[in-house]
Design a protein around this motif. Structure first.
Motif, mmCIF file in Angstrom:
data_model
loop_
_atom_site.group_PDB
_atom_site.id
_atom_site.type_symbol
_atom_site.label_atom_id
_atom_site.label_comp_id
_atom_site.label_asym_id
_atom_site.label_seq_id
_atom_site.Cartn_x
_atom_site.Cartn_y
_atom_site.Cartn_z
ATOM 1 N N SER A 189 0.829 -1.207 0.000
ATOM 2 C CA SER A 189 0.000 0.000 0.000
ATOM 3 C C SER A 189 0.861 1.253 0.000
ATOM 4 O O SER A 189 2.088 1.190 0.106
ATOM 5 N N SER A 215 -0.194 3.347 -14.565
ATOM 6 C CA SER A 215 -0.517 2.110 -13.852
ATOM 7 C C SER A 215 -0.435 0.915 -14.790
ATOM 8 O O SER A 215 -0.933 0.966 -15.914
ATOM 9 N N ARG A 228 -6.361 -1.141 -8.938
ATOM 10 C CA ARG A 228 -6.498 -0.832 -7.508
ATOM 11 C C ARG A 228 -7.235 0.485 -7.366
ATOM 12 O O ARG A 228 -7.228 1.319 -8.277
ATOM 13 N N PHE A 257 -7.562 4.121 -6.022
ATOM 14 C CA PHE A 257 -6.745 5.268 -5.649
ATOM 15 C C PHE A 257 -7.666 6.264 -4.954
ATOM 16 O O PHE A 257 -8.745 6.569 -5.456
ATOM 17 N N LEU A 294 -3.060 4.830 -1.719
ATOM 18 C CA LEU A 294 -3.466 3.551 -2.298
ATOM 19 C C LEU A 294 -3.559 2.576 -1.119
ATOM 20 O O LEU A 294 -2.558 1.979 -0.724
ATOM 21 N N ASN A 305 3.280 0.906 -10.513
ATOM 22 C CA ASN A 305 2.918 2.300 -10.731
ATOM 23 C C ASN A 305 4.209 3.075 -10.996
ATOM 24 O O ASN A 305 5.174 2.953 -10.247
#
Length: 194
Positions: free
Chosen positions: A110, A131, A136, A138, A174, A186
């Motif tokens: 994370s 990404s 995921r 954000f 995140l 990322n």
């Protein structure tokens, strides 16, 4: 690179298909295998802890970057990172001289609430965030609030451009998720001043 940007918050612009799926698939595998991934200790709430993800810092010579009490010296550019930098420079009309790569191995990896407002980035920095891999959520919220956050699903091959006073006014994160996740990378391209 066909999508038109969607402004999701003041200064945050989302391009859903900056890269097409075949391009994004190839780059994900290359970067998983070839970037120099490290898990570094960082300063959090006054104590040193291991980062909850893997990172790698690439850039022009002498473009070091310090965050969370850790100074990152740039590795020489990977050829595919240089290609992405060129695409971003065409798209954004900005000259990026460095990139922080983040690797989220599972939903346990994370990034906590923060703003990219370090002094090396200057006033109103422009950050281009690509990404790759698992989608995921954000989160974006106004600074000095703890209320509801805007949630944006970051898709494989997407670009989130953060500019203007986005880092002055907002934080982003995140968070961990209990949903089973495959790997995600990322790439946050930046301009280190000086």
């Amino acid at each position: 690179m066909h999508s038109q940007p969607q402004e999701v918050a003041n200064g945050f612009f989302y391009f859903s298909n900056f890269l097409n799926k075949p391009e994004a698939d190839v780059l994900l595998q290359v970067f998983l295998e070839e970037l120099n991934w490290q898990q570094s200790p960082i300063l959090m709430f006054g104590k040193m802890v291991m980062q909850p993800r893997l990172t790698a810092w690439y850039g022009d010579p002498e473009k070091a970057y310090t965050y969370s009490g850790v100074r990152n010296e740039p590795l020489p550019w990977h050829p595919d990172l240089l290609i992405l930098r060129e695409l971003l420079m065409i798209k954004t009309k900005r000259n990026f001289n460095s990139v922080l790569a983040n690797r989220y191995r599972t939903g346990e990896d994370s990034m906590g609430w923060h703003s990219d407002d370090e002094k090396e980035l200057g006033v109103n920095p422009v950050i281009a965030s690509i990404s790759l891999g698992e989608e995921r959520m954000f989160h974006i919220r106004k600074k000095n609030t703890s209320g509801d956050a805007l949630k944006l699903k970051l898709e494989h091959g997407s670009l989130l451009l953060m500019k203007d006073n986005s880092q002055d006014n907002y934080q982003h994160a995140l968070p961990k998720t209990k949903i089973r996740c495959n790997e995600r990378i990322n790439l946050t391209f930046r301009t280190i001043k000086g």
